[in-house]
Motif scaffolding. Structure first.
Motif, PDB file in Angstrom:
ATOM      1  N   TYR A  65      22.625 -20.857  -9.312  1.00 51.13           N
ATOM      2  CA  TYR A  65      22.188 -20.502 -10.670  1.00 51.13           C
ATOM      3  C   TYR A  65      20.706 -20.122 -10.652  1.00 51.13           C
ATOM      4  O   TYR A  65      20.312 -19.090 -11.201  1.00 51.13           O
ATOM      5  N   LEU A  66      19.890 -20.939 -10.009  1.00 55.69           N
ATOM      6  CA  LEU A  66      18.457 -20.645  -9.938  1.00 55.69           C
ATOM      7  C   LEU A  66      18.201 -19.336  -9.190  1.00 55.69           C
ATOM      8  O   LEU A  66      17.340 -18.551  -9.589  1.00 55.69           O
ATOM      9  N   ALA A  67      18.968 -19.096  -8.131  1.00 51.78           N
ATOM     10  CA  ALA A  67      18.788 -17.864  -7.359  1.00 51.78           C
ATOM     11  C   ALA A  67      19.097 -16.636  -8.207  1.00 51.78           C
ATOM     12  O   ALA A  67      18.369 -15.640  -8.159  1.00 51.78           O
ATOM     13  N   ASP A  68      20.158 -16.713  -8.992  1.00 50.24           N
ATOM     14  CA  ASP A  68      20.590 -15.541  -9.765  1.00 50.24           C
ATOM     15  C   ASP A  68      19.869 -15.373 -11.093  1.00 50.24           C
ATOM     16  O   ASP A  68      19.763 -14.264 -11.601  1.00 50.24           O
ATOM     17  N   VAL A  69      19.369 -16.471 -11.646  1.00 52.87           N
ATOM     18  CA  VAL A  69      18.803 -16.397 -12.994  1.00 52.87           C
ATOM     19  C   VAL A  69      17.283 -16.577 -13.026  1.00 52.87           C
ATOM     20  O   VAL A  69      16.602 -15.945 -13.822  1.00 52.87           O
ATOM     21  N   HIS A  70      16.746 -17.427 -12.157  1.00 49.53           N
ATOM     22  CA  HIS A  70      15.327 -17.779 -12.279  1.00 49.53           C
ATOM     23  C   HIS A  70      14.453 -17.427 -11.086  1.00 49.53           C
ATOM     24  O   HIS A  70      13.229 -17.545 -11.184  1.00 49.53           O
ATOM     25  N   ALA A  71      15.024 -17.038  -9.976  1.00 53.21           N
ATOM     26  CA  ALA A  71      14.223 -16.740  -8.794  1.00 53.21           C
ATOM     27  C   ALA A  71      13.497 -15.411  -8.977  1.00 53.21           C
ATOM     28  O   ALA A  71      14.124 -14.380  -9.178  1.00 53.21           O
ATOM     29  N   LEU A  72      12.186 -15.472  -8.922  1.00 57.22           N
ATOM     30  CA  LEU A  72      11.379 -14.269  -9.075  1.00 57.22           C
ATOM     31  C   LEU A  72      10.563 -14.060  -7.809  1.00 57.22           C
ATOM     32  O   LEU A  72       9.958 -15.004  -7.299  1.00 57.22           O
ATOM     33  N   PRO A  73      10.511 -12.849  -7.309  1.00 57.37           N
ATOM     34  CA  PRO A  73       9.773 -12.597  -6.073  1.00 57.37           C
ATOM     35  C   PRO A  73       8.327 -13.091  -6.065  1.00 57.37           C
ATOM     36  O   PRO A  73       7.874 -13.571  -5.032  1.00 57.37           O
ATOM     37  N   PRO A  74       7.582 -13.055  -7.181  1.00 56.71           N
ATOM     38  CA  PRO A  74       6.203 -13.544  -7.093  1.00 56.71           C
ATOM     39  C   PRO A  74       6.085 -15.042  -6.744  1.00 56.71           C
ATOM     40  O   PRO A  74       5.010 -15.516  -6.446  1.00 56.71           O
ATOM     41  N   MET A  75       7.184 -15.772  -6.750  1.00 56.22           N
ATOM     42  CA  MET A  75       7.122 -17.200  -6.440  1.00 56.22           C
ATOM     43  C   MET A  75       6.750 -17.446  -4.987  1.00 56.22           C
ATOM     44  O   MET A  75       6.279 -18.521  -4.638  1.00 56.22           O
ATOM     45  N   GLU A  80       7.543 -25.901  -5.580  1.00 54.62           N
ATOM     46  CA  GLU A  80       7.438 -26.888  -6.668  1.00 54.62           C
ATOM     47  C   GLU A  80       8.264 -26.483  -7.881  1.00 54.62           C
ATOM     48  O   GLU A  80       8.869 -27.317  -8.537  1.00 54.62           O
ATOM     49  N   TRP A  81       8.299 -25.191  -8.183  1.00 54.55           N
ATOM     50  CA  TRP A  81       9.115 -24.722  -9.304  1.00 54.55           C
ATOM     51  C   TRP A  81      10.577 -25.093  -9.069  1.00 54.55           C
ATOM     52  O   TRP A  81      11.289 -25.478 -10.000  1.00 54.55           O
ATOM     53  N   PHE A  82      11.020 -24.988  -7.808  1.00 58.33           N
ATOM     54  CA  PHE A  82      12.410 -25.296  -7.457  1.00 58.33           C
ATOM     55  C   PHE A  82      12.679 -26.790  -7.611  1.00 58.33           C
ATOM     56  O   PHE A  82      13.706 -27.188  -8.164  1.00 58.33           O
ATOM     57  N   ARG A  83      11.757 -27.611  -7.151  1.00 60.04           N
ATOM     58  CA  ARG A  83      11.913 -29.067  -7.265  1.00 60.04           C
ATOM     59  C   ARG A  83      12.079 -29.474  -8.732  1.00 60.04           C
ATOM     60  O   ARG A  83      12.991 -30.214  -9.098  1.00 60.04           O
ATOM     61  N   GLU A  84      11.207 -28.957  -9.588  1.00 59.17           N
ATOM     62  CA  GLU A  84      11.257 -29.309 -11.015  1.00 59.17           C
ATOM     63  C   GLU A  84      12.515 -28.759 -11.691  1.00 59.17           C
ATOM     64  O   GLU A  84      13.160 -29.442 -12.482  1.00 59.17           O
ATOM     65  N   ALA A  85      12.866 -27.519 -11.368  1.00 58.52           N
ATOM     66  CA  ALA A  85      14.063 -26.918 -11.964  1.00 58.52           C
ATOM     67  C   ALA A  85      15.315 -27.675 -11.537  1.00 58.52           C
ATOM     68  O   ALA A  85      16.218 -27.926 -12.352  1.00 58.52           O
ATOM     69  N   MET A  86      15.395 -28.062 -10.272  1.00 59.22           N
ATOM     70  CA  MET A  86      16.557 -28.831  -9.803  1.00 59.22           C
ATOM     71  C   MET A  86      16.643 -30.176 -10.512  1.00 59.22           C
ATOM     72  O   MET A  86      17.738 -30.623 -10.882  1.00 59.22           O
ATOM     73  N   ASN A  87      15.501 -30.828 -10.707  1.00 58.04           N
ATOM     74  CA  ASN A  87      15.507 -32.115 -11.431  1.00 58.04           C
ATOM     75  C   ASN A  87      16.097 -31.947 -12.824  1.00 58.04           C
ATOM     76  O   ASN A  87      16.914 -32.763 -13.265  1.00 58.04           O
TER      77      ASN A  87
END
Length: 192
Positions: A65-75, A80-87
């Motif tokens: 879900y994060l890969a398809d909806v929230h992953a942005l190349p500038p990251m 840390e964004w991934f850790r918080e989003a997964m939580n």
């Protein structure tokens, strides 16, 4: 140690590719290093999820879900964004914390958003087909709903639950009463 053949690791590698996609042709070493970091974070949820669910597929689904909806190349390589989003996603999917009344006010909005997102999904043709047994059961539901208003109310409620619509206080009251009536009805049917 990473298990490269697991669906979770493959999802983490897919996420790494998505995040690094604007960096040009990122080397496979960079992609694997980032995937390893994502995997380590995702793997931290496994013990908890496995104790609450029959499988930990929810973790893989959250990563995709994060890969398809929230992953942005500038990251870039920041995780840390991934850790918080997964939580957040795991807490919504597999609750671990009791809610206050104020915190619970968000959940109907989340339900509504989920319903909107799912409404935009294409329906596979296989789900549109019903067999003879299902057709007979549908007919019995229709007849019971026409005969008894409370059955019609339960069918309406089942439809709202199935589609993920937010439930009103009246919906919750009907659901509670139906749940309380279920064992009484089962006992009466067994006795007859």
């Amino acid at each position: 140690m990473k298990p490269p053949d697991t669906p979770l690791y493959k999802a983490c590698k897919y996420l790494a590719r998505r995040v690094l996609s604007q960096s040009g042709a990122a080397s496979s070493d960079v992609i694997e290093t980032l995937a390893d970091r994502f995997f380590t974070i995702a793997e931290n949820h496994q013990d908890f999820v496995r104790h609450q669910r029959e499988s930990d597929d929810v973790i893989e689904h959250a990563v995709r879900y994060l890969a398809d909806v929230h992953a942005l190349p500038p990251m870039g390589t920041d995780v840390e964004w991934f850790r918080e989003a997964m939580n957040v996603l795991i807490e919504l999917a597999v609750p671990n914390t009791g809610l206050t009344n104020d915190a619970a006010k968000l959940l109907p909005h989340v339900q509504e958003g989920i319903a909107q997102s799912l409404a935009g999904m294409p329906v596979p043709r296989s789900e549109l087909r019903i067999d003879d047994e299902d057709a007979q059961l549908l007919k019995r539901f229709e007849e019971a709903g026409c005969e008894h208003g409370c059955t019609s109310d339960l069918l309406d409620l089942a439809e709202r639950i199935y589609h993920g619509d937010p439930l009103s206080e009246e919906d919750r009251r009907i659901l509670k009463l139906a749940a309380l009536a279920a064992p009484i009805t089962r006992h009466a049917r067994e006795s007859n």
